[in-house]
Design an enzyme around this catalytic site. Sequence first.
Site, short mmCIF file in Angstrom:
data_model
loop_
_atom_site.label_atom_id
_atom_site.label_comp_id
_atom_site.label_asym_id
_atom_site.label_seq_id
_atom_site.Cartn_x
_atom_site.Cartn_y
_atom_site.Cartn_z
N HIS B 317 0.87 -1.30 0.00
CA HIS B 317 -0.08 0.01 -0.02
C HIS B 317 0.87 1.28 -0.01
O HIS B 317 2.10 1.14 0.14
CB HIS B 317 -0.79 0.10 1.18
CG HIS B 317 -0.26 -0.16 2.61
ND1 HIS B 317 0.43 0.82 2.99
CD2 HIS B 317 -0.52 -1.00 3.53
CE1 HIS B 317 1.11 0.59 4.12
NE2 HIS B 317 0.18 -0.33 4.41
N CYS B 330 2.39 -4.91 6.42
CA CYS B 330 2.17 -4.86 4.90
C CYS B 330 3.49 -4.41 4.42
O CYS B 330 4.77 -4.14 5.23
CB CYS B 330 1.10 -3.51 4.64
SG CYS B 330 -0.50 -4.31 5.29
#
Lengths: 197, 366
Positions: B317, B330
């Site tokens: 992301h 992430c």
Amino acid sequence: MKKFAFLGMLTMGMVVLFASCAKVPQAAIDGAQAAVDSAKIAEAAVYVPEQLTALEDSMKSALAEVETQKSKFFANYDKAASTLTWVSANAGQVAQNAVTRKAQLKEEIVAVIAEVTASLAENKELVAKAPKGKEGKAALEAINSELSVVEATIAECQTAYDNGQYVGTIDKIKAAKDKAASIKEELTAAIDKTKKK
Amino acid sequence: MRKRLFFIILPIITITIVTIWIYNLPQPPAAQVNQARNAIAEADKSLSGKYSASLYKEAVTLYDSAMHYWKIENEKIFFNRKYSHIESLALRSEKKAILAKERSINNVASFQNRLGKTIKETDSLLKQYDQNFNKVPWPTALKKKEVRARLLFSEGKLAFDKKDYLKSAKCIDKATEQIHEVFIVAKNEMKNYFDNHPEWQQQVDNAIARSRKQNAPAIVVDKFAGKCYLYHSGKLISTWDAELGKNWIGDKKMKGDKATPEGNYYVTAKKSGRNTTYYKALLINYPNEEDKASFAAAKKKGQIPSSAGIGNNIEIHGGGGKGVHWTDGCVALSNPDMDKIYHQVTVGTPVTIVGSLRPFEEVFNF
């Protein structure tokens, strides 16, 4: 004539007897020794070791001179007395220097402890001011463990100070001061990075 | 007349005999005692009391003994005094003091050399540590040990600068030992981690080969380098900086461990706008079947708590570019980089996340 010879020998004996009985400067010896002991009590060995060594050497020299004179027929304690007077006079100064140096060291430690404590508080404030998001927290966690070590070191130094251990403590607290300063830099850089978008 | 002459000669003879007798009496050991005292003073100046303590103490004790016996001899009547043993004690004291001085000078030089060398070596070791391991998220205990050792090392260096070599040696030796321990633990941890490198290499080679074969994009993430690579048709077309979970070393084991998973995944969804917190996102299929199997095995072995969850929602992301590893697991890219990757991949694009593309020997500079 017989009487003359007897008187001559008697006079010579008296001269020898009185000459070898010049008085040992015991009061000066005791005074000088007490002065050296006072310097030792003032911890001159810890705070001004070179000065105490010089003092003790002079004391030894005076005592050796006393024994030298005691070994002679015509004793003369002037030189020994003069050295002992010097020892007595200087021992007070050495004791004073030790007290002064100790006070300076204590002041220095108190100042550095205060400086590191302030730096630590400042660092904690920076941590608190850091972005509240998880990214800020992550970056600052490592710094927090460094800060906890610095905090523990301050506490150790304070305990050592309270226990009268000044000589060894100054380097320790100075090392903590340097570390706190480097953490501040690290922290500022980390915060800047987290602020960067 | 003879009687008169006798009384004149008698005192002369007596004085002569007494003078000769006195002249031949043993001389006080002043010279030897003074020499011993001077030698002790010289030894003092060379800090023998500190750096050659036992010899120095012996010299002082011998001197004190000489003075003690001299005093005793002086209490005796002058013709009964003997100074030979005092001279002997003073001579021995002088010799010990000279030896103490020499040894002290040698010891100081030896301390200077040894500590100077150790400081240089340890400084270099710390530099290596910083270059290789500074960004690694070590456990708190190890980090604290490292910081304590660094503080002790700084303290030792301050003492060295003050020429207090005994204190310096105490600090430097202990700090160096601790720094070595920390370094070895760190090195071994990394070595163990990099044992997986052949497997990582294989996974990446397969991903690139598949990309070539299918004429399709493939994403590769190198955790140690902190890089995200985009391949197309087997060719590297873009490289971006990537930020990971803060506990980024090692595979993800369970929910909340803040580790970035390692393995072969693919993009399951492309998110933007309100569907994602961090600008744009590529959701991947963590946990895959392999992750589920590893998780179950670890749980069975008691390596993770029985109540632990496996976790999900691992994405590539935006929101990155902070220069630190900060996510919950992430992979974060900067928003401009996210824009680029977002437009070049589709749902189904393979994502291979590995510890390192380079082997241990290449990554670390020891």
